[in-house]
Design a protein around this motif. Structure first.
Motif, PDB file in Angstrom:
ATOM      1  N   TYR A  29      -8.357 -18.704 -13.021  1.00 60.30           N
ATOM      2  CA  TYR A  29      -8.877 -19.635 -12.197  1.00 60.30           C
ATOM      3  C   TYR A  29      -8.905 -20.163 -12.963  1.00 60.30           C
ATOM      4  CZ  TYR A  29      -7.574 -17.180  -7.460  1.00 60.30           C
ATOM      5  OH  TYR A  29      -7.526 -16.442  -7.313  1.00 60.30           O
ATOM      6  N   ALA A  30      -9.909 -20.534 -13.855  1.00 60.42           N
ATOM      7  CA  ALA A  30     -10.762 -21.354 -14.541  1.00 60.42           C
ATOM      8  C   ALA A  30      -9.581 -22.376 -15.454  1.00 60.42           C
ATOM      9  CB  ALA A  30     -11.415 -20.870 -16.294  1.00 60.42           C
ATOM     10  N   VAL A  31      -8.778 -20.733 -16.033  1.00 58.27           N
ATOM     11  CA  VAL A  31      -7.654 -21.248 -16.979  1.00 58.27           C
ATOM     12  C   VAL A  31      -6.509 -22.637 -16.910  1.00 58.27           C
ATOM     13  CG1 VAL A  31      -5.204 -21.023 -18.123  1.00 58.27           C
ATOM     14  CG2 VAL A  31      -7.725 -20.094 -18.791  1.00 58.27           C
ATOM     15  N   ILE A  32      -6.345 -21.784 -15.483  1.00 59.58           N
ATOM     16  CA  ILE A  32      -5.141 -22.846 -14.811  1.00 59.58           C
ATOM     17  C   ILE A  32      -5.437 -23.978 -14.174  1.00 59.58           C
ATOM     18  CG2 ILE A  32      -4.424 -22.913 -12.166  1.00 59.58           C
ATOM     19  CD1 ILE A  32      -2.638 -20.700 -13.635  1.00 59.58           C
ATOM     20  N   ILE A  71      -3.501 -26.689 -23.095  1.00 58.78           N
ATOM     21  CA  ILE A  71      -3.683 -25.340 -24.364  1.00 58.78           C
ATOM     22  C   ILE A  71      -4.271 -25.244 -25.253  1.00 58.78           C
ATOM     23  CG2 ILE A  71      -1.298 -24.555 -25.366  1.00 58.78           C
ATOM     24  CD1 ILE A  71       0.737 -25.447 -23.533  1.00 58.78           C
ATOM     25  N   TYR A  72      -4.685 -26.546 -25.663  1.00 61.22           N
ATOM     26  CA  TYR A  72      -5.739 -26.722 -27.199  1.00 61.22           C
ATOM     27  C   TYR A  72      -7.387 -26.153 -26.478  1.00 61.22           C
ATOM     28  CZ  TYR A  72      -8.422 -27.243 -30.563  1.00 61.22           C
ATOM     29  OH  TYR A  72     -10.168 -27.423 -32.054  1.00 61.22           O
ATOM     30  N   LEU A  73      -7.650 -26.062 -25.592  1.00 64.05           N
ATOM     31  CA  LEU A  73      -9.084 -26.130 -24.657  1.00 64.05           C
ATOM     32  C   LEU A  73      -8.604 -24.675 -24.583  1.00 64.05           C
ATOM     33  CD1 LEU A  73      -9.617 -29.821 -23.616  1.00 64.05           C
ATOM     34  CD2 LEU A  73     -10.786 -28.377 -25.498  1.00 64.05           C
ATOM     35  N   VAL A  74      -7.668 -24.093 -23.700  1.00 61.01           N
ATOM     36  CA  VAL A  74      -7.709 -22.717 -23.001  1.00 61.01           C
ATOM     37  C   VAL A  74      -7.730 -21.627 -24.363  1.00 61.01           C
ATOM     38  CG1 VAL A  74      -6.241 -20.701 -21.989  1.00 61.01           C
ATOM     39  CG2 VAL A  74      -7.037 -23.663 -21.095  1.00 61.01           C
ATOM     40  N   VAL A  75      -6.949 -22.442 -25.854  1.00 58.28           N
ATOM     41  CA  VAL A  75      -6.878 -21.255 -26.562  1.00 58.28           C
ATOM     42  C   VAL A  75      -7.908 -21.518 -27.006  1.00 58.28           C
ATOM     43  CG1 VAL A  75      -5.604 -20.807 -28.917  1.00 58.28           C
ATOM     44  CG2 VAL A  75      -4.400 -21.562 -26.469  1.00 58.28           C
ATOM     45  N   ALA A  76      -8.502 -22.778 -27.362  1.00 63.10           N
ATOM     46  CA  ALA A  76      -9.804 -22.670 -27.962  1.00 63.10           C
ATOM     47  C   ALA A  76     -11.127 -21.701 -27.199  1.00 63.10           C
ATOM     48  CB  ALA A  76     -10.062 -24.317 -28.294  1.00 63.10           C
ATOM     49  N   ARG A  77     -11.303 -21.766 -25.914  1.00 63.17           N
ATOM     50  CA  ARG A  77     -12.308 -21.831 -25.427  1.00 63.17           C
ATOM     51  C   ARG A  77     -11.771 -20.042 -24.885  1.00 63.17           C
ATOM     52  NH1 ARG A  77     -15.453 -23.068 -20.132  1.00 63.17           N
ATOM     53  NH2 ARG A  77     -17.049 -21.081 -20.220  1.00 63.17           N
TER      54      ARG A  77
END
Length: 108
Positions: A29-32, A71-77
């Motif tokens: 849910y956080a990623v979406i 996408i960058y933020l999701v991959v970084a986190r």
């Protein structure tokens, strides 16, 4: 030993705890949410610029830019997953010793 305990009347420091890991559903849910909000915020900014300057180019550019940033933020986190405590990594045996290197057939 005396330096480990606080002086009389001082607060005792909290023991260090590992950060709480959410369940798989919470992470999903956080990623979406990050993806949708990135598109909405940057797309909204592009839409406002399109309305202000009477153009049609900034809304799609804003949506694409928002998706790229999200996408960058999701991959970084969430991209790098640390192994759980007690699990062994490649090249180590469960006891912690290094495994012997593999050789070609017929060699010892």
């Amino acid at each position: 030993m005396a330096e480990d305990s606080p002086a009389r009347g001082e607060a005792r420091p909290r023991p260090a705890r590992p950060p709480r890991q959410g369940s798989g559903a919470e992470t999903g849910y956080a990623v979406i949410g990050t993806m949708i909000s990135g598109m909405a915020v940057w797309g909204g900014a592009g839409w406002l610029l399109d309305q202000w300057w009477d153009t049609r180019v900034f809304f799609p550019v804003g949506v694409i830019l928002g998706m790229a940033v999200a996408i960058y933020l999701v991959v970084a986190r969430y991209g790098a997953i640390d192994p759980a405590p007690g699990q062994w990594s490649a090249g180590n045996t469960p006891g912690g010793r290094r495994s012997r290197p593999r050789t070609q057939k017929g060699q010892r």
